[in-house]
Scaffold this active site. Structure first.
Site, PDB file in Angstrom:
ATOM      1  N   ARG A   1     -11.377  63.037 -61.628  1.00  0.00           N
ATOM      2  CA  ARG A   1     -10.953  63.039 -60.659  1.00  0.00           C
ATOM      3  C   ARG A   1     -11.927  62.627 -59.600  1.00  0.00           C
ATOM      4  NH1 ARG A   1      -9.337  68.886 -59.805  1.00  0.00           N
ATOM      5  NH2 ARG A   1      -8.753  68.113 -57.003  1.00  0.00           N
TER       6      ARG A   1
ATOM      7  N   LYS B   1      -9.920  69.405 -47.490  1.00  0.00           N
ATOM      8  CA  LYS B   1      -9.677  68.722 -46.734  1.00  0.00           C
ATOM      9  C   LYS B   1      -8.264  70.209 -46.998  1.00  0.00           C
ATOM     10  CE  LYS B   1      -9.062  65.449 -49.804  1.00  0.00           C
ATOM     11  NZ  LYS B   1      -9.857  65.575 -50.637  1.00  0.00           N
TER      12      LYS B   1
ATOM     13  N   ARG C   1     -13.486  77.292 -58.524  1.00  0.00           N
ATOM     14  CA  ARG C   1     -12.271  76.947 -57.267  1.00  0.00           C
ATOM     15  C   ARG C   1     -10.778  78.525 -57.777  1.00  0.00           C
ATOM     16  NH1 ARG C   1      -9.202  72.424 -54.593  1.00  0.00           N
ATOM     17  NH2 ARG C   1      -8.480  71.488 -56.291  1.00  0.00           N
TER      18      ARG C   1
ATOM     19  N   ARG D   1      -4.389  56.866 -51.056  1.00  0.00           N
ATOM     20  CA  ARG D   1      -5.344  57.631 -52.139  1.00  0.00           C
ATOM     21  C   ARG D   1      -5.706  55.339 -52.763  1.00  0.00           C
ATOM     22  NH1 ARG D   1      -4.969  62.523 -53.395  1.00  0.00           N
ATOM     23  NH2 ARG D   1      -5.820  62.846 -55.174  1.00  0.00           N
TER      24      ARG D   1
ATOM     25  N   ARG E   1      -6.473  75.707 -61.834  1.00  0.00           N
ATOM     26  CA  ARG E   1      -5.514  74.756 -61.491  1.00  0.00           C
ATOM     27  C   ARG E   1      -6.067  74.012 -63.106  1.00  0.00           C
ATOM     28  NH1 ARG E   1      -5.315  71.434 -55.973  1.00  0.00           N
ATOM     29  NH2 ARG E   1      -5.917  69.550 -57.659  1.00  0.00           N
TER      30      ARG E   1
HETATM   31  P1  AMP Z   1      -4.835  66.360 -55.445  1.00  0.00           P
HETATM   32  O1  AMP Z   1      -4.070  68.049 -54.616  1.00  0.00           O
HETATM   33  O2  AMP Z   1      -5.293  65.265 -53.576  1.00  0.00           O
HETATM   34  O3  AMP Z   1      -6.542  66.840 -55.314  1.00  0.00           O
HETATM   35  O4  AMP Z   1      -3.732  66.160 -55.929  1.00  0.00           O
HETATM   36  C1  AMP Z   1      -4.175  66.410 -57.509  1.00  0.00           C
HETATM   37  C2  AMP Z   1      -3.371  65.169 -58.321  1.00  0.00           C
HETATM   38  O5  AMP Z   1      -2.128  64.559 -58.143  1.00  0.00           O
HETATM   39  C3  AMP Z   1      -4.387  64.304 -58.596  1.00  0.00           C
HETATM   40  O6  AMP Z   1      -5.102  64.893 -59.076  1.00  0.00           O
HETATM   41  C4  AMP Z   1      -2.912  63.041 -58.703  1.00  0.00           C
HETATM   42  O7  AMP Z   1      -3.157  62.956 -60.313  1.00  0.00           O
HETATM   43  C5  AMP Z   1      -2.222  63.587 -57.842  1.00  0.00           C
HETATM   44  N1  AMP Z   1      -2.253  62.539 -56.137  1.00  0.00           N
HETATM   45  C6  AMP Z   1      -1.599  63.012 -55.075  1.00  0.00           C
HETATM   46  N2  AMP Z   1      -2.143  62.351 -54.328  1.00  0.00           N
HETATM   47  C7  AMP Z   1      -1.921  61.253 -55.393  1.00  0.00           C
HETATM   48  C8  AMP Z   1      -2.011  59.723 -54.377  1.00  0.00           C
HETATM   49  N3  AMP Z   1      -2.160  59.623 -52.877  1.00  0.00           N
HETATM   50  N4  AMP Z   1      -2.103  58.527 -55.492  1.00  0.00           N
HETATM   51  C9  AMP Z   1      -1.867  58.963 -56.482  1.00  0.00           C
HETATM   52  N5  AMP Z   1      -1.879  60.584 -57.160  1.00  0.00           N
HETATM   53  C10 AMP Z   1      -2.088  61.176 -56.546  1.00  0.00           C
END
Ligand code: AMP
Length: 224
Positions: A174, A16, A130, A91, A163
Site C-alpha cells: 500500500r 486521515k 491498528r 488517489r 483489517r
Molecule cells: P483506505 O481505507 O482508504 O486505505 O482504502 C482501502 C483500499 O480500498 C485501498 O487499498 C484500495 O484498494 C481501495 N481504495 C480506496 N479508495 C480508493 C481510490 N480512491 N482509488 C482506488 N482504490 C481505492
C-alpha cells in the site's frame, strides 16, 4: 456561508480517518471515505464489492472507472451540496481530473487539499497495531490507543479485528502504491495553490489544531 470542499491526503495510516471524524463535527460536513464505501460494498456482497475485493486484499488500487463512478454518485447526494471532506479520494491523477470536472460542471471547486505527512516506518508501526471494530470501523491501536477491554470496542461493544490489508506485507504494498500513484497528486494540487502540509507525526490533538488553523486561514484568504 460558501462551501468548504476538502480533500484529506496522506499515506495509509496518516490519521486521515481520525482527523476527518473531528472535522466532520467541527464543520458539519459529510465525511466521504472511498475505502469505507468499498468495505461496505464488500460486506454487503454487491457487484462493486466483488469487483473491488481482490485489489483491496492485495493493497492495490481499485480501477479508476469503478471508483470515479462510485464517488461521483456519492457527491451528488443532498448532504454533499454544501461541502464535503474526502478521505482516500482522489488517489490518481485520473481521479483528480474526474473530480475537478464534476465540480466544474456544478460551478464548484476544491477548497484545499490537506496533506497529513508521516514517514514510512511510522506508517508500518501504526498500521500493524491498528484494530477496528466490526460494527462501525472505530479505530484503536494495540500500544498507542488500546481499548478498555481487550478486543472489544469501547464505543459500541463490538469485536475488534485487524483489517486484512493491515498485515505487514500488504502494508508495504500500500505504501509503494501510495508513492507511485498518489504522491504525484501533491504537485497536482501544489500547482493549483491548493496543497497545505501538516506534520502528521504530532499528537492527534495537535494535528487537529493545525488543520483547523489552516482552514481558518483559508476562510480569511478566500472568504469561504
Ligand atoms: P483506505 O481505507 O482508504 O486505505 O482504502 C482501502 C483500499 O480500498 C485501498 O487499498 C484500495 O484498494 C481501495 N481504495 C480506496 N479508495 C480508493 C481510490 N480512491 N482509488 C482506488 N482504490 C481505492
Amino acid at each position: 456561508m460558501p462551501e468548504l470542499n476538502l480533500i484529506l491526503f496522506g499515506p495509509p495510516g496518516a490519521g486521515k480517518g481520525t482527523q476527518a471524524d473531528r472535522l466532520r463535527i467541527d464543520f458539519r460536513l459529510p465525511f466521504i471515505s472511498t475505502g469505507d464505501m468499498l468495505r461496505a460494498n464488500v460486506k454487503d456482497g454487491t457487484e462493486l464489492g466483488k469487483q473491488g475485493k481482490d485489489y483491496m486484499d492485495k493493497g492495490e488500487l481499485v480501477p479508476d472507472e469503478l471508483i470515479v463512478a462510485m464517488a461521483r454518485e456519492r457527491l451528488t447526494e443532498a448532504d454533499a451540496q454544501d461541502g464535503f471532506i474526502l478521505d482516500g479520494f482522489p488517489r490518481t491523477i485520473e481521479q483528480a481530473n474526474a473530480l475537478d470536472a464534476q465540480l466544474a460542471e456544478l460551478k464548484r471547486r476544491v477548497t484545499a487539499a490537506i496533506l497529513i505527512d508521516v514517514p514510512g516506518e511510522e506508517v508500518v508501526r501504526r498500521l500493524s497495531g491498528r484494530r477496528v471494530c466490526v460494527k462501525a470501523g472505530h479505530n484503536y491501536h494495540v500500544d498507542f490507543d488500546p481499548p478498555k477491554r481487550d478486543g472489544v470496542c469501547d464505543q459500541d461493544g463490538s469485536r475488534l479485528i485487524q483489517r486484512d490489508d493491515d498485515k505487514p506485507e500488504v502494508i508495504r504494498n500500500r505504501l509503494e502504491v501510495y508513492h507511485q500513484q498518489t504522491e504525484p497528486l501533491v504537485s497536482y494540487y501544489d500547482q493549483q495553490g491548493l496543497m497545505r502540509r501538516i506534520d502528521g507525526t504530532r499528537s492527534p490533538e495537535e494535528v487537529h489544531d493545525h488543520i483547523r488553523a489552516v482552514i481558518a486561514t483559508l476562510r480569511m484568504e478566500d472568504d469561504v
